[in-house]
Design an enzyme around this catalytic site. Structure first.
Site, PDB file in Angstrom:
ATOM      1  N   GLY A  13      -3.869  12.922 -15.534  1.00 17.65           N
ATOM      2  CA  GLY A  13      -2.662  12.383 -16.138  1.00 17.65           C
ATOM      3  C   GLY A  13      -1.567  13.385 -16.413  1.00 17.65           C
ATOM      4  CG  ASN A  15       3.286  12.944 -12.193  1.00 21.60           C
ATOM      5  OD1 ASN A  15       4.370  13.468 -12.375  1.00 21.60           O
ATOM      6  ND2 ASN A  15       2.643  13.023 -11.037  1.00 21.60           N
ATOM      7  NE  ARG A  66      -8.904  -3.497  -2.085  1.00 24.34           N
ATOM      8  CZ  ARG A  66      -9.074  -2.193  -2.087  1.00 24.34           C
ATOM      9  NH1 ARG A  66      -8.505  -1.455  -3.023  1.00 24.34           N
ATOM     10  NH2 ARG A  66      -9.815  -1.605  -1.172  1.00 24.34           N
ATOM     11  NE  ARG A  92     -10.021   0.889  -6.646  1.00 21.37           N
ATOM     12  CZ  ARG A  92     -11.089   0.841  -5.854  1.00 21.37           C
ATOM     13  NH1 ARG A  92     -11.709   1.962  -5.504  1.00 21.37           N
ATOM     14  NH2 ARG A  92     -11.533  -0.317  -5.404  1.00 21.37           N
ATOM     15  CG  LEU A  94      -2.214  -1.387  -6.389  1.00 23.22           C
ATOM     16  CD1 LEU A  94      -0.861  -1.170  -7.055  1.00 23.22           C
ATOM     17  CD2 LEU A  94      -3.245  -1.854  -7.408  1.00 23.22           C
ATOM     18  CG  ASN A 108       2.822   5.514  -6.115  1.00 26.66           C
ATOM     19  OD1 ASN A 108       2.126   5.967  -7.016  1.00 26.66           O
ATOM     20  ND2 ASN A 108       2.596   5.791  -4.835  1.00 26.66           N
ATOM     21  CG  HIS A 110       3.023   9.858  -1.427  1.00 25.25           C
ATOM     22  ND1 HIS A 110       1.665   9.584  -1.433  1.00 25.25           N
ATOM     23  CD2 HIS A 110       3.266  10.488  -0.247  1.00 25.25           C
ATOM     24  CE1 HIS A 110       1.125  10.013  -0.309  1.00 25.25           C
ATOM     25  NE2 HIS A 110       2.076  10.575   0.426  1.00 25.25           N
ATOM     26  CB  SER A 137       8.865  10.304  -2.054  1.00 21.88           C
ATOM     27  OG  SER A 137       9.058  11.225  -0.997  1.00 21.88           O
ATOM     28  CG  ASP A 146       1.513   6.276   0.031  1.00 25.72           C
ATOM     29  OD1 ASP A 146       1.548   5.988  -1.174  1.00 25.72           O
ATOM     30  OD2 ASP A 146       0.573   6.912   0.547  1.00 25.72           O
ATOM     31  CD  GLN A 174      10.981  20.643  -8.142  1.00 25.14           C
ATOM     32  OE1 GLN A 174      11.953  19.911  -8.331  1.00 25.14           O
ATOM     33  NE2 GLN A 174      10.879  21.862  -8.676  1.00 25.14           N
ATOM     34  CD  GLU A 175       3.667  14.946  -7.778  1.00 26.70           C
ATOM     35  OE1 GLU A 175       3.096  14.146  -8.541  1.00 26.70           O
ATOM     36  OE2 GLU A 175       3.078  15.541  -6.847  1.00 26.70           O
TER      37      GLU A 175
END
Length: 212
Positions: A13, A15, A66, A92, A94, A108, A110, A137, A146, A174-175
Site C-alpha cells: 500500500g 500508493n 470470480r 485481481r 476485474l 488505476n 500502471h 500511467s 490496462d 512518480q506514482e
C-alpha cells in the site's frame, strides 16, 4: 461536498499511503472512507488502521468463481457509498460487469507508459527491450486490461546499470506524485470520462493524457 473515495489494495500500500497523506491535507476535496483488500495479510490494511480509516478484506480464494467474489466485494464497497473507486496495487483482473458498475469513477495506476508494457514485470521488460525511457500511467479502468483512457503520465530515464528494482523505485516515486494529483482533479469535479474521451477542465486530453 467532499468526494468519498474507496481504495482497493492487495499488498503493502505505498500508493495508498501517498493518497492518504494527500487527502489529510487541509482543504482536501477527497476523503478516503474505506480501504479494502483481497488478502488478509495486505500491509496496506495496517496503514489504514493507523490512519483511522475503515478497513476490510474479502479473500478471493474463498470463492469458486470470480463473479461471486466480485459480488461480495462490490457489496462491501457500495456500503461506503463511494464517489470514486481507486485501484492501488489491486492484483485481481476485474470482470466487465464489475467495471461497468463503476464506469467513469474507477481509476488505476500502471507502472509503464501505456499503451506499452501492459500486464506484469514492466520494469524488467523495459530493460530487456533497451528502452531509454520508462514511467507510469493513470487511467480510467475499462473492460480491457490496462487499456482504459489515459489521464496522466510521468516519465523517467532508464540509466546505465539500472536493475529492475532500481528502475521500479524511480517509477514508484512518480506514482506517488501523480496519483494523488489525478484523484484531486476528480474530487474537484475537473476530471470526467465522456465515452472514451477524458475531459480535464472541459478540454479533451490527448491520447497519452497529461504529462506531469
Amino acid at each position: 461536498m467532499t468526494c468519498r473515495v474507496v481504495v482497493l489494495i492487495s499488498g503493502n500500500g505505498s500508493n495508498l499511503q501517498a493518497l492518504m497523506d494527500d487527502c489529510q491535507k487541509p482543504q482536501s476535496p477527497a476523503q478516503i472512507v474505506a480501504v479494502l483488500a483481497n488478502r488478509r495479510d495486505a500491509g496496506g490494511l495496517e496503514r489504514a488502521r493507523v490512519a483511522g480509516i475503515a478497513n476490510e478484506w474479502v479473500d478471493h480464494s474463498a470463492f469458486a468463481e470470480r463473479e461471486t467474489f466480485e459480488n461480495a466485494l462490490r457489496g462491501r464497497i457500495d456500503n461506503h457509498s463511494p464517489d470514486l473507486l481507486v485501484l492501488a496495487g489491486f492484483m485481481r483482473v476485474l470482470t466487465a460487469d464489475f467495471v461497468r458498475h463503476y464506469q467513469g469513477r474507477l481509476l488505476n495506476i500502471h507502472p509503464s507508459l501505456l499503451p506499452a508494457y501492459k500486464g506484469l514485470h514492466t520494469h524488467q521488460r523495459v530493460l530487456e527491450a533497451g528502452d531509454s525511457e520508462h514511467g507510469c500511467s493513470v487511467h480510467f479502468v475499462s473492460e480491457a486490461l490496462d487499456g482504459g483512457p489515459l489521464i496522466a503520465q510521468a516519465k523517467v530515464p532508464v540509466e546505465a546499470g539500472d536493475t529492475a528494482e532500481v528502475l521500479a523505485a524511480r517509477v514508484l516515486r512518480q506514482e506517488h506524485r501523480i496519483y494523488p494529483q489525478v484523484v484531486r482533479w476528480f474530487a474537484e469535479g475537473r476530471l470526467k470520462l465522456d465515452g472514451q474521451q477524458v475531459l480535464l477542465d472541459g478540454e479533451v486530453l490527448p491520447p497519452q493524457g497529461r504529462v506531469l
